[in-house]
Design a protein around this motif. Structure first.
Motif, PDB file in Angstrom:
ATOM      1  N   PHE A  48       2.539  39.012 -45.518  1.00 14.86           N
ATOM      2  CA  PHE A  48       1.954  39.316 -44.213  1.00 14.86           C
ATOM      3  C   PHE A  48       2.364  40.696 -43.708  1.00 14.86           C
ATOM      4  O   PHE A  48       3.477  41.166 -43.963  1.00 14.86           O
ATOM      5  N   ASN A  49       1.468  41.314 -42.971  1.00 15.00           N
ATOM      6  CA  ASN A  49       1.751  42.582 -42.299  1.00 15.00           C
ATOM      7  C   ASN A  49       2.511  42.304 -41.008  1.00 15.00           C
ATOM      8  O   ASN A  49       2.655  41.155 -40.584  1.00 15.00           O
ATOM      9  N   ASP A  50       2.987  43.349 -40.367  1.00 12.92           N
ATOM     10  CA  ASP A  50       3.767  43.206 -39.137  1.00 12.92           C
ATOM     11  C   ASP A  50       2.992  42.500 -38.029  1.00 12.92           C
ATOM     12  O   ASP A  50       3.572  41.839 -37.171  1.00 12.92           O
ATOM     13  N   ASP A  51       1.665  42.655 -38.030  1.00 14.40           N
ATOM     14  CA  ASP A  51       0.860  42.012 -36.981  1.00 14.40           C
ATOM     15  C   ASP A  51       0.474  40.578 -37.328  1.00 14.40           C
ATOM     16  O   ASP A  51      -0.278  39.936 -36.609  1.00 14.40           O
ATOM     17  N   GLY A  52       0.992  40.064 -38.452  1.00 17.22           N
ATOM     18  CA  GLY A  52       0.713  38.686 -38.849  1.00 17.22           C
ATOM     19  C   GLY A  52      -0.488  38.527 -39.750  1.00 17.22           C
ATOM     20  O   GLY A  52      -0.727  37.430 -40.283  1.00 17.22           O
TER      21      GLY A  52
END
Length: 201
Positions: A48-52
């Motif tokens: 997952f990326n930092d923004d979910g």
């Protein structure tokens, strides 16, 4: 735990070395002692990326590998802390077999206690299995524990060694407690005999 005999499934390639238990299941997911629900945190920092949102480049997010049941990984898989949450997360996601050249000892033992088959192979055989795993939707391997053999999509096979006691544990679907309970009648008979001979004990 569920028996492991023979399974055929998609093999996902993860050619990274030193994948530690914090990478497998980050510390944020260690607040529970339940074995279920941890699949969502498997490789979370890579998935997952930092923004979910999903990291589209990570192998388990690619359509061909979303339902992988086998992981082909680089050297020294499962190193780091001894958290048993790591095999719990793999199993909850659906991974029943991990193939590498080497594993950290505690992680290796924890796999057998949770119904996961960790297989050690040579560097040459791992390279062959990486080739198979890189075939996307055709990356299907058959793992035959009884025969101690991994069969590829083109009919090639790789033999692997395994401790006989650990092999039997997976084939029977019994963890250490389960193996002890099989001997419960003998234990009870011994206790009765001891009580009769040494009632003061």
């Amino acid at each position: 735990m569920e028996k492991f005999t023979t399974m055929t499934g998609v093999a996902a390639p993860l050619p990274l070395i030193n994948i530690d238990t914090d990478m497998i299941i980050p510390k944020d997911y260690l607040k529970t002692i339940k074995r279920t629900g941890l699949g969502k945190g498997l490789f979370a920092e890579m998935r997952f990326n930092d923004d979910g949102s999903e990291n589209e480049t990570f192998v388990l997010n690619k359509p061909a590998y979303r339902h992988a049941t086998i992981l082909v990984a680089g050297d020294n898989f499962g190193c780091g802390s001894s958290r048993e949450h790591a095999p719990w997360a793999l199993l909850d996601y659906g991974i029943r077999c991990v193939i590498s050249t080497s594993f950290a000892d505690i992680f290796y033992n924890n796999c057998f206690n949770n119904g996961i088959l960790p297989i050690r192979v040579s560097k040459e055989d791992l390279d062959k299995l990486f080739d198979d795993a890189n075939r996307g939707e055709n990356a299907r391997l058959t793992v035959d524990l009884e025969a101690q053999e991994i069969r590829g999509p083109d009919g090639g096979s790789v033999h692997f060694d395994i401790d006989p006691a650990r092999k039997e544990k997976l084939l029977s679907g019994l963890d250490d407690i389960g193996l002890t309970m099989v001997k419960a009648p003998n234990i009870e008979a011994f206790e009765k005999t001891t009580e009769a001979v040494r009632p003061w004990a």
